[in-house]
Design an enzyme around this catalytic site. Structure first.
Site, short mmCIF file in Angstrom:
data_model
loop_
_atom_site.label_atom_id
_atom_site.label_comp_id
_atom_site.label_asym_id
_atom_site.label_seq_id
_atom_site.Cartn_x
_atom_site.Cartn_y
_atom_site.Cartn_z
N SER A 54 -34.37 -4.80 0.05
CA SER A 54 -34.86 -3.41 0.04
C SER A 54 -35.03 -2.97 -1.40
O SER A 54 -34.38 -3.52 -2.31
CB SER A 54 -33.83 -2.50 0.71
OG SER A 54 -34.14 -1.13 0.49
N TYR A 77 -25.19 0.55 1.85
CA TYR A 77 -26.47 -0.04 2.26
C TYR A 77 -27.16 -0.72 1.06
O TYR A 77 -27.50 -1.91 1.11
CB TYR A 77 -27.39 1.00 2.90
CG TYR A 77 -28.74 0.41 3.22
CD1 TYR A 77 -28.88 -0.54 4.24
CD2 TYR A 77 -29.88 0.75 2.48
CE1 TYR A 77 -30.11 -1.13 4.52
CE2 TYR A 77 -31.11 0.17 2.76
CZ TYR A 77 -31.22 -0.77 3.78
OH TYR A 77 -32.44 -1.36 4.05
P1 NDP Z 1 -35.56 -1.58 12.83
O1 NDP Z 1 -34.38 -0.74 13.14
O2 NDP Z 1 -36.86 -1.23 13.43
O3 NDP Z 1 -35.22 -3.12 13.15
C1 NDP Z 1 -33.96 -3.66 12.83
C2 NDP Z 1 -33.79 -4.95 13.60
O4 NDP Z 1 -32.50 -5.50 13.26
C3 NDP Z 1 -33.80 -4.75 15.10
O5 NDP Z 1 -34.60 -5.74 15.69
C4 NDP Z 1 -32.35 -4.95 15.50
O6 NDP Z 1 -32.29 -5.55 16.78
C5 NDP Z 1 -31.86 -5.90 14.44
N1 NDP Z 1 -30.41 -5.89 14.30
C6 NDP Z 1 -29.63 -4.87 13.86
N2 NDP Z 1 -28.34 -5.23 13.92
C7 NDP Z 1 -28.31 -6.50 14.42
C8 NDP Z 1 -27.29 -7.42 14.73
N3 NDP Z 1 -25.99 -7.11 14.56
N4 NDP Z 1 -27.61 -8.63 15.23
C9 NDP Z 1 -28.90 -8.96 15.41
N5 NDP Z 1 -29.93 -8.13 15.15
C10 NDP Z 1 -29.62 -6.92 14.67
O7 NDP Z 1 -35.69 -1.55 11.24
P2 NDP Z 1 -36.62 -2.37 10.21
O8 NDP Z 1 -37.60 -3.21 10.89
O9 NDP Z 1 -37.07 -1.39 9.23
O10 NDP Z 1 -35.49 -3.25 9.51
C11 NDP Z 1 -35.61 -4.64 9.31
C12 NDP Z 1 -34.98 -4.97 7.97
O11 NDP Z 1 -35.72 -4.34 6.94
C13 NDP Z 1 -33.55 -4.49 7.81
O12 NDP Z 1 -32.82 -5.49 7.15
C14 NDP Z 1 -33.69 -3.26 6.92
O13 NDP Z 1 -32.53 -3.01 6.17
C15 NDP Z 1 -34.84 -3.68 6.06
N6 NDP Z 1 -35.59 -2.64 5.38
C16 NDP Z 1 -36.13 -1.57 6.05
C17 NDP Z 1 -36.87 -0.62 5.36
C18 NDP Z 1 -37.43 0.58 6.03
O14 NDP Z 1 -37.70 1.60 5.32
N7 NDP Z 1 -37.68 0.55 7.34
C19 NDP Z 1 -37.14 -0.77 3.94
C20 NDP Z 1 -36.50 -1.90 3.32
C21 NDP Z 1 -35.79 -2.80 4.03
P3 NDP Z 1 -31.25 -5.21 17.93
O15 NDP Z 1 -30.86 -3.78 17.79
O16 NDP Z 1 -32.00 -5.51 19.20
O17 NDP Z 1 -30.13 -6.16 17.69
C1 8X3 Z 2 -34.80 1.04 3.34
C2 8X3 Z 2 -35.48 1.82 2.27
O1 8X3 Z 2 -35.22 3.78 0.69
O2 8X3 Z 2 -34.30 4.03 2.93
O3 8X3 Z 2 -34.26 -0.10 2.81
O4 8X3 Z 2 -33.21 2.63 1.31
S1 8X3 Z 2 -34.48 3.10 1.78
#
Ligand code: NDP
Ligand code: 8X3
Length: 254
Positions: free
Chosen positions: A141, A154
């Site tokens: 991130s 985080y």
């Molecule tokens: P979502 O919440 O849409 O997706 C998160 C995914 O992670 C879900 O499929 C969820 O599946 C899975 N997950 C969470 N906990 C677990 C677990 N314990 N075991 C297995 N799977 C798990 O968010 P994003 O698509 O945005 O997030 C994906 C990644 O991107 C994350 O690592 C997030 O930190 C990162 N990210 C997101 C940003 C944003 O602004 N959206 C920016 C930068 C990074 P389920 O609940 O079915 O297990």
């Molecule tokens: C998710 C982006 O800016 O919410 O990783 O931390 S931010």
């Protein structure tokens, strides 16, 4: 004949992970889809299984025994994993550290750090066996490098992902396995809904009036990094929407 490449995606039930499933499927890759929500996995499998081979498994990345068992039990046609997308992750809460619950901190660390390690460790020998062209794509991130109020554990967990990616590269030198850290900024997924514990209004407010990154944008970058010519490695790719930049340093005045 070249065998079908296989991608293993954690957190395929939503956001970036689901978009990655569609992107790799569109290029004919076999898919291993994991996440905790079975119904979502089944829906995704139903959508994609007529075009590419799909194996799905309910998997909580925090459970190291379940991770190892699932990976050891992969059917032979899915056992040569070419690309691991370590995507599963979350933030919990947006308030200051002093108001955060220790339980939430542990959940974030267990998922974003320990979970990523569990899956990586279980697949490393496979990726090394596949060798040249194999790839580990870790989703960190912008919060890994750029501090902001409420990011505390985080952002720190994503800094771990960033440094672990670099360190892994050092050890994998000579194996042909690439390691890429993709660091997105603000993206419209279920991330904020999870972070704000189901508060739809808070999630809608964050994305209103701006043009955030979409899941497909990140999936495109993940696919790009995974399919570069095999002598190339993108170490880190940081991507923000144009509407996002940095804030200034904060000063506490009397
Ligand atoms: P979502 O919440 O849409 O997706 C998160 C995914 O992670 C879900 O499929 C969820 O599946 C899975 N997950 C969470 N906990 C677990 C677990 N314990 N075991 C297995 N799977 C798990 O968010 P994003 O698509 O945005 O997030 C994906 C990644 O991107 C994350 O690592 C997030 O930190 C990162 N990210 C997101 C940003 C944003 O602004 N959206 C920016 C930068 C990074 P389920 O609940 O079915 O297990
Ligand atoms: C998710 C982006 O800016 O919410 O990783 O931390 S931010």
């Amino acid at each position: 004949m070249m065998s079908t490449p296989v991608v293993f995606i954690t957190g395929a039930t939503s956001g970036f992970g689901r978009a990655c499933a569609h992107r790799f499927a569109s290029a004919g890759w076999a898919l291993i889809l994991t996440g905790r929500r079975q119904e979502r996995l089944e829906d995704l499998k139903t959508d994609l299984k007529d075009s590419v081979p799909v194996y799905s498994a309910v998997l909580d990345v925090r459970d190291s025994q379940a991770v190892t068992a699932m990976i050891n039990d992969l059917p032979p046609e899915f056992s040569d994993v070419t690309c691991l997308v370590n995507n599963a992750g979350l933030a919990l809460g947006a308030g200051p550290a002093q108001e955060a619950s220790l339980e939430d901190w542990h959940t974030v660390v267990d998922t974003n750090i320990t979970g990523l390690l569990n899956v990586t460790h279980a697949l490393l020998n496979t990726l090394i066996r596949v060798g040249r062209g194999a790839a580990i794509i870790n989703i960190s991130s912008t919060a890994a490098l750029w501090p902001y109020p409420g990011s505390h554990v985080y952002g720190a967990s994503k800094a771990f992902v960033n440094q672990f990616s670099y360190n892994l590269r050092c050890d994998l030198k000579g194996t042909g396995v690439r390691v890429t850290d993709i660091a997105p900024g603000m993206a419209e997924t279920e991330f904020t809904l999870v972070r704000m514990k189901g508060d739809h209004q808070a999630s809608d407010n964050l994305y209103s009036g701006v043009e955030p990154i979409q899941p497909e944008d990140i999936a495109e970058q993940v696919f790009y990094a995974a399919t570069l010519p095999p002598h190339l490695n993108i170490n880190r790719l940081e991507i923000m929407p144009v509407c996002q930049s940095w804030a200034g340093l904060a000063v506490d005045r009397e």
